[in-house]
Design a protein around this motif. Structure first.
Motif, PDB file in Angstrom:
ATOM      1  N   LEU A 137      33.501 -26.023  15.023  1.00 38.65           N
ATOM      2  CA  LEU A 137      33.862 -24.802  14.572  1.00 38.65           C
ATOM      3  C   LEU A 137      32.999 -23.754  14.795  1.00 38.65           C
ATOM      4  CD1 LEU A 137      35.128 -26.010  10.701  1.00 38.65           C
ATOM      5  CD2 LEU A 137      36.643 -25.495  13.219  1.00 38.65           C
ATOM      6  N   GLN A 138      33.538 -22.659  15.542  1.00 39.06           N
ATOM      7  CA  GLN A 138      32.842 -21.586  15.796  1.00 39.06           C
ATOM      8  C   GLN A 138      32.497 -20.621  14.747  1.00 39.06           C
ATOM      9  OE1 GLN A 138      34.581 -19.789  19.223  1.00 39.06           O
ATOM     10  NE2 GLN A 138      34.062 -21.574  20.482  1.00 39.06           N
ATOM     11  N   THR A 139      31.476 -20.319  14.261  1.00 38.94           N
ATOM     12  CA  THR A 139      31.190 -19.191  13.437  1.00 38.94           C
ATOM     13  C   THR A 139      30.939 -18.039  13.989  1.00 38.94           C
ATOM     14  OG1 THR A 139      28.683 -19.795  13.560  1.00 38.94           O
ATOM     15  CG2 THR A 139      30.160 -21.073  11.832  1.00 38.94           C
ATOM     16  N   VAL A 140      31.210 -16.840  13.274  1.00 37.65           N
ATOM     17  CA  VAL A 140      31.533 -15.791  13.881  1.00 37.65           C
ATOM     18  C   VAL A 140      29.742 -14.978  13.621  1.00 37.65           C
ATOM     19  CG1 VAL A 140      32.057 -12.885  13.593  1.00 37.65           C
ATOM     20  CG2 VAL A 140      33.677 -15.064  13.242  1.00 37.65           C
ATOM     21  N   ASP A 141      29.176 -14.687  14.657  1.00 39.27           N
ATOM     22  CA  ASP A 141      27.820 -14.109  14.673  1.00 39.27           C
ATOM     23  C   ASP A 141      28.063 -12.538  14.103  1.00 39.27           C
ATOM     24  OD1 ASP A 141      25.219 -13.683  14.432  1.00 39.27           O
ATOM     25  OD2 ASP A 141      25.072 -14.216  16.700  1.00 39.27           O
TER      26      ASP A 141
END
Length: 473
Positions: A137-141
Motif C-alpha cells: 500500500l502506498q501512503t501519501v507523503d
C-alpha cells in the motif's frame, strides 16, 4: 572370417608389438601406405605365411584383422573402446557427448513448464517489476512538494457532457424512428437517460410528435404510449407542458408538411390529458390568449374530444392499434365492414385507402378470401362484377400482391366443400368467378386450373321434356 584369422594367428605366432597398427578408423583400403620395418612377416600391409599361400590370401587375412578391431571398438559391452578424445577406455562404454553443451541451456531438466520466462518477464537483476504492479500500500507523503490536501478524498466519476442543441435532433431522431419499429419504451428510456439531455429534455416530446405527424396512425399510437411511459422516469410534467406549448407555436410551420396537423396535435393533447401527463386545466389556460387560427383549431379539437370522453368515449383508443397488434377477429370484422361499405358506395378509391390504413399487408389474403365468399353468398351479378373490378384495381396498383392474391384463392379452394353445405351453387359460382378473374388478368392459368369442380350427372329424366341437364347439384 574372424575364426579363420584367429586360427592363422595361432599357426604363425607374432609378437604383440608387431600387431600394433596406426590406423584407428579402419576405413583405409591401402594398407601399404604405412611400412613397419620391425615386422618381418608383413610386406606392404600384407601378411606372408611360411607356407605357400598366395599374396591374395594374406590381404584377405589383414582385412579381416582390421574388421575385427573395428567391431571390438564399437561393441559397448566387450573389449576396448575409444572415447571422443582418442583415449582408450577398457571394459566400459562411453556415451558420445552431444556437440551442444548444456551448461547454458535454461530449459527445465524435469520436462515441466511451458517455456515461459520466469515471473512473466518481470523478474531479474535491475528490474522493478511488471508495469502497474503494486507490492504494498502506498501512503501519501505529506512532505511531497506535489501533495495536495484537496485531492486526498477525491472521488472520480465518468461525466457525460450535456447534449448540445445542434446535435440534439441528429441524436434523438434515430432513437424515435427505431422505436417505431420495435415498440419497446424501456429501451428508449435507457438510451435517453444515458445522453445527459440537460435543458433539452423538453424538446423530446415535441420532436416525437412532429415525427409521428408524418407517420402512420399506428406510429401515433406508439408515440402516445411513449410519452406516457417517459413521463416520470425521464421527463417531468413541466417538460411535457413546455413541449406542447412549443408544438402549438410551431403549428404554422407544421401545416406546410402535414395539412391535418392542427387536428392531430389536438388529439395528442386530449390523449395526454387522458393519460394524466398534462393537467386538466391545460386547455382552459389558453382561453382568450390565442391569436393563431391553427392553434385555436387544435385546442378546439382537444376540447371536443375531452367532452366526448366524459360521455363514454375512450380517448386511449382514438388512434387505433397497429396492424400487427390488432386481434385477428377484429381485423376480420373490419375487412367485412370495408367490403359491405364498398358494395353500398361503389367507391374503389375509398376502399383502397381504407385497406391501406389497416396496415396489414401480410393479412390481405383474408380480404381476398372474404370477397370471394361474399360473391358466393350473394344472389345477383352486381356483387360479382363489383368485386371483380375491386380486385382488378387492387392488383393493378400492387396494394394486394400476387402472393396474397394466390393465397386468398387457394383458401377458398380448400374450404369450398364446407361452403357448399350452406350455398348449394357454390361450385358453379366459383368456376364462373375464377374464369372471369383469369380473363381480367387477376390470376394466372396455373391458379385457374387448380379450381375444384364438382362431378355432374348429365342425364335426361322423364320430367325434363328430353332436355339434357347442364348442371345438377
Amino acid at each position: 572370417m574372424a575364426t579363420d584369422c584367429e586360427a592363422w594367428l595361432n599357426a604363425n605366432p607374432v609378437e604383440a608389438e608387431d600387431l600394433s597398427d596406426s590406423f584407428v578408423s579402419g576405413e583405409e583400403d591401402n594398407a601399404g601406405s604405412v611400412v613397419n620395418k620391425n615386422i618381418k612377416n608383413e610386406i606392404n600391409g600384407n601378411w606372408l605365411s611360411s607356407s605357400s599361400n598366395s599374396i591374395h590370401e594374406a590381404r584377405l587375412k589383414a582385412k579381416a584383422k582390421r574388421r575385427l578391431r573395428k567391431n571390438s571398438s564399437r561393441d559397448s559391452g566387450r573389449g576396448d573402446s575409444l572415447s571422443d578424445n582418442g583415449d582408450v577406455v577398457r571394459g566400459t562404454s562411453v556415451a558420445p557427448t552431444s556437440p551442444k553443451s548444456k551448461l547454458l541451456d535454461r530449459k527445465s531438466r524435469l520436462g515441466k513448464g511451458r517455456g515461459l520466462p520466469k515471473k512473466g518477464g518481470a523478474g531479474g537483476k535491475g528490474v522493478w517489476g511488471r508495469s502497474g504492479e503494486v507490492y504494498e500500500l502506498q501512503t501519501v507523503d505529506q512532505k511531497d512538494p506535489n501533495y495536495d490536501e484537496a485531492q486526498e478524498n477525491c472521488v472520480y466519476e465518468t461525466v457525460v457532457p450535456p447534449l448540445e442543441e445542434r446535435d440534439f435532433e441528429k441524436t434523438v431522431t434515430p432513437i424515435v424512428q427505431e422505436y417505431f419499429q420495435h415498440g419497446d419504451t424501456n429501451e428508449v428510456a435507457e438510451l435517453l437517460a444515458g445522453l445527459n439531455l440537460g435543458p433539452m429534455q423538453s424538446e423530446v416530446p415535441s420532436l416525437a410528435v412532429s415525427l409521428a405527424l408524418e407517420a402512420k396512425a399506428s406510429h401515433r399510437e406508439l408515440t402516445s404510449m411513449l410519452l406516457a411511459d417517459l413521463c416520470g422516469p425521464v421527463l417531468s410534467r413541466s417538460d411535457m407542458e413546455n413541449s406542447f406549448d412549443k408544438l402549438l407555436l410551431e403549428l404554422p410551420d407544421l401545416v406546410l408538411d402535414t395539412p391535418g396537423a392542427p387536428q392531430l396535435v389536438g388529439q395528442f393533447i386530449a390523449r395526454a390529458v387522458s393519460d394524466q401527463i398534462l393537467s386538466k386545466t391545460y386547455v382552459e389556460g389558453y382561453k382568450g390568449r390565442v391569436d393563431c387560427q391553427y392553434t385555436r383549431a387544435s385546442l378546439d379539437r382537444a376540447t371536443v374530444l375531452l367532452k366526448m370522453s366524459k360521455g363514454g368515449l375512450r380517448i386511449d383508443n382514438q388512434w387505433g392499434a397497429g396492424g400487427g397488434q390488432r386481434p385477428v377477429m377484429q381485423l376480420i370484422k373490419e375487412v367485412n365492414l370495408l367490403l359491405k361499405e364498398y358494395i353500398l358506395s361503389g367507391d374503389s378509391k375509398e376502399a383502397e385507402r381504407c385497406l391501406r390504413d389497416l396496415e396489414v399487408p401480410h393479412f390481405h389474403h383474408e380480404f381476398v378470401y372474404e370477397a370471394i365468399v361474399l360473391v358466393l353468398e350473394s344472389k345477383g351479378e352486381k356483387t360479382l362484377k363489383m368485386l371483380l373490378q375491386l380486385l382488378k384495381s387492387l392488383s393493378a396498383s400492387s396494394v394486394i400482391t400476387v402472393d396474397q392474391m394466390r393465397r386468398g384463392y387457394e383458401r377458398v379452394y380448400m374450404d369450398i366443400a364446407e361452403i357448399n353445405i350452406d350455398v348449394p351453387r357454390a361450385y358453379y359460382i366459383l368456376e364462373q368467378f375464377v374464369d372471369k378473374s383469369f380473363s381480367m388478368g387477376i390470376i394466372d392459368v396455373k391458379l385457374r386450373d387448380l379450381c375444384p369442380c364438382r362431378g355432374r350427372k348429365r342425364f335426361v329424366s322423364e320430367g325434363d321434356g328430353g332436355v339434357v341437364k347442364l348442371e345438377s347439384y
